[in-house]
Motif scaffolding. Structure first.
Motif, mmCIF file in Angstrom:
data_model
loop_
_atom_site.group_PDB
_atom_site.id
_atom_site.type_symbol
_atom_site.label_atom_id
_atom_site.label_comp_id
_atom_site.label_asym_id
_atom_site.label_seq_id
_atom_site.Cartn_x
_atom_site.Cartn_y
_atom_site.Cartn_z
ATOM 1 N N SER A 3 0.814 -1.216 0.000
ATOM 2 C CA SER A 3 0.000 0.000 0.000
ATOM 3 C C SER A 3 0.849 1.269 0.000
ATOM 4 O O SER A 3 0.320 2.369 -0.096
ATOM 5 C CB SER A 3 -0.922 0.007 1.219
ATOM 6 O OG SER A 3 -0.150 -0.054 2.407
ATOM 7 N N LYS A 4 2.167 1.125 0.151
ATOM 8 C CA LYS A 4 3.036 2.307 0.157
ATOM 9 C C LYS A 4 3.089 2.926 -1.232
ATOM 10 O O LYS A 4 3.096 2.206 -2.238
ATOM 11 C CB LYS A 4 4.452 1.914 0.587
ATOM 12 C CG LYS A 4 4.597 1.529 2.044
ATOM 13 C CD LYS A 4 6.041 1.188 2.343
ATOM 14 C CE LYS A 4 6.236 0.803 3.794
ATOM 15 N NZ LYS A 4 7.650 0.439 4.069
ATOM 16 N N PRO A 5 3.156 4.270 -1.320
ATOM 17 C CA PRO A 5 3.329 4.888 -2.634
ATOM 18 C C PRO A 5 4.663 4.471 -3.252
ATOM 19 O O PRO A 5 5.664 4.340 -2.538
ATOM 20 C CB PRO A 5 3.284 6.390 -2.338
ATOM 21 C CG PRO A 5 3.495 6.526 -0.874
ATOM 22 C CD PRO A 5 3.045 5.251 -0.239
ATOM 23 N N LEU A 188 12.012 5.967 4.777
ATOM 24 C CA LEU A 188 10.974 6.718 4.067
ATOM 25 C C LEU A 188 9.754 5.828 3.811
ATOM 26 O O LEU A 188 9.897 4.623 3.600
ATOM 27 C CB LEU A 188 11.526 7.248 2.745
ATOM 28 C CG LEU A 188 12.630 8.302 2.894
ATOM 29 C CD1 LEU A 188 13.269 8.593 1.543
ATOM 30 C CD2 LEU A 188 12.091 9.583 3.511
ATOM 31 N N PRO A 189 8.567 6.417 3.782
ATOM 32 C CA PRO A 189 7.328 5.621 3.641
ATOM 33 C C PRO A 189 6.987 5.295 2.189
ATOM 34 O O PRO A 189 5.859 5.462 1.749
ATOM 35 C CB PRO A 189 6.274 6.552 4.260
ATOM 36 C CG PRO A 189 6.764 7.926 3.932
ATOM 37 C CD PRO A 189 8.261 7.857 3.979
ATOM 38 N N TYR A 190 7.994 4.850 1.420
ATOM 39 C CA TYR A 190 7.765 4.536 0.012
ATOM 40 C C TYR A 190 8.184 3.101 -0.279
ATOM 41 O O TYR A 190 9.005 2.516 0.416
ATOM 42 C CB TYR A 190 8.590 5.448 -0.914
ATOM 43 C CG TYR A 190 8.556 6.908 -0.578
ATOM 44 C CD1 TYR A 190 7.352 7.579 -0.349
ATOM 45 C CD2 TYR A 190 9.740 7.646 -0.513
ATOM 46 C CE1 TYR A 190 7.333 8.937 -0.056
ATOM 47 C CE2 TYR A 190 9.735 9.003 -0.215
ATOM 48 C CZ TYR A 190 8.531 9.640 0.017
ATOM 49 O OH TYR A 190 8.515 10.981 0.314
ATOM 50 N N GLU A 191 7.646 2.572 -1.364
ATOM 51 C CA GLU A 191 8.143 1.304 -1.913
ATOM 52 C C GLU A 191 9.056 1.665 -3.079
ATOM 53 O O GLU A 191 8.608 2.220 -4.086
ATOM 54 C CB GLU A 191 6.986 0.433 -2.413
ATOM 55 C CG GLU A 191 7.480 -0.893 -2.998
ATOM 56 C CD GLU A 191 6.416 -1.651 -3.776
ATOM 57 O OE1 GLU A 191 6.718 -2.770 -4.238
ATOM 58 O OE2 GLU A 191 5.302 -1.109 -3.952
ATOM 59 N N ILE A 305 4.636 -1.816 -11.517
ATOM 60 C CA ILE A 305 3.866 -0.668 -11.020
ATOM 61 C C ILE A 305 2.461 -1.118 -10.601
ATOM 62 O O ILE A 305 1.792 -1.819 -11.337
ATOM 63 C CB ILE A 305 3.782 0.425 -12.101
ATOM 64 C CG1 ILE A 305 5.177 0.914 -12.489
ATOM 65 C CG2 ILE A 305 2.918 1.598 -11.628
ATOM 66 C CD1 ILE A 305 5.217 1.826 -13.691
ATOM 67 N N ASN A 306 2.058 -0.685 -9.409
ATOM 68 C CA ASN A 306 0.705 -1.007 -8.931
ATOM 69 C C ASN A 306 -0.326 -0.118 -9.610
ATOM 70 O O ASN A 306 -0.107 1.079 -9.743
ATOM 71 C CB ASN A 306 0.614 -0.786 -7.401
ATOM 72 C CG ASN A 306 1.384 -1.853 -6.651
ATOM 73 O OD1 ASN A 306 1.695 -2.913 -7.174
ATOM 74 N ND2 ASN A 306 1.705 -1.547 -5.405
#
Length: 306
Positions: A3-5, A188-191, A305-306
């Protein structure tokens, strides 16, 4: 599903085809390209840095290009701050940030975070330099061994820049470089989707490097460096003039060697840079490898890519 951006990282050695693939991706998806290149940040340095041309930038604008004058410096910490801001803006618009470049230290600073090292202190640096002049770097290396044996084992006594910095950090903070570098920024809150593009055959990369350097010369690289020299406020110790090709061309214009030697030295320096970049990538975790020129490269990225 994560769910991470998502943030796409497209890495690779110089002349491996990163820019072309990024532009191809931007044609297919709502992407924002962010340059990860310590040379492209400089204005007035277009040809020797292989900066994307006006047509390429029209197809896919790049952030963090042409942001500094060549007399200025830009750290990994500066990059991290700017990149995070751009990533956040891209995500806020519902777009995908695509970080493209070959400056591995910038990627590392972004993904792994930075240690809370103190800023440089010119007074302490001068004090250390005076001590080195009086006692010798071997003695100062011995001092470092006492306060930070781990750094001392890693830093050679004949490496005054790194040795001075390790001593400076301790004198400013009272903590060793080893102790401070063990602490990193919050993740960091990213994938991060990480890709490396490299030709399977090293000879192909070497050929691409030589051809690109010749193209730069044909496009007026020598005149570009001549104009930078004519400014009068730049020198070879500045980070901008340490970019591959610029130093060799500058030395050629100063009469240190002829044009053929400049070409050979410029190509050799670029090949050494590419070798260092590939060495970094070989130890990089969570990396998907792409082969330069493979028509499936775009598909490989898109399917992640999601």
């Amino acid at each position: 599903m994560n769910s991470k951006p998502q943030v796409i990282c497209l890495m690779g050695p110089t002349a491996s085809g990163k820019t072309a693939l990024a532009i191809e991706l931007a044609q297919q998806f709502p992407c924002d390209i962010i340059s990860v290149d310590s040379a492209l940040i400089y204005k007035e340095m277009d040809i020797g840095t292989a900066k994307p041309d006006a047509q390429e930038l029209q197809l896919a604008p790049h952030a963090l290009i042409d942001i500094l004058d060549p007399k200025e410096s830009y750290s990994a910490a500066d990059f991290r701050k700017d990149a995070i801001e751009l990533i956040e803006k891209s995500h806020a618009k519902g777009r995908i940030p695509v970080l493209v470049g070959g400056t591995m230290m910038y990627f590392k600073a972004l993904i792994e975070g930075l240690s809370p090292l103190p800023a440089a202190d010119e007074e302490i640096r001068l004090q250390i330099a005076k001590e080195a002049e009086k006692l010798g770097w071997e003695v100062l290396h011995g001092h470092l061994s006492e306060i930070d044996p781990t750094s001392a084992a890693r830093i050679h006594p004949n490496d005054p820049q790194r040795l001075s910095r390790a001593l400076e950090v301790y004198r400013i903070s009272g903590k060793s470089l080893t102790e401070l570098t063990a602490t990193k920024s919050e993740p960091l809150p990213y994938e991060f989707l990480q890709f490396a593009i490299v030709p399977e055959d090293r000879k192909i990369l070497h050929q691409r490097i030589a051809e690109r350097f010749q193209l730069m010369l044909d496009q007026g690289f020598v005149d570009e460096v001549r104009a930078l020299m004519a400014r009068g406020d730049l020198n070879l110790d500045m980070p901008s003039m340490r970019c591959v090709g610029y130093r060799q061309c500058w030395q050629y214009l100063e009469g240190e060697f002829d044009e053929q030697q400049m070409f050979d030295k410029g190509v050799a320096a670029t090949r050494q840079l590419a070798k260092r970049q590939i060495t970094w990538l070989r130890s990089w975790p969570d990396l998907t490898w792409l082969n330069t020129g493979d028509k499936k490269n775009l598909y490989q990225i898109v399917k992640s890519i999601n």
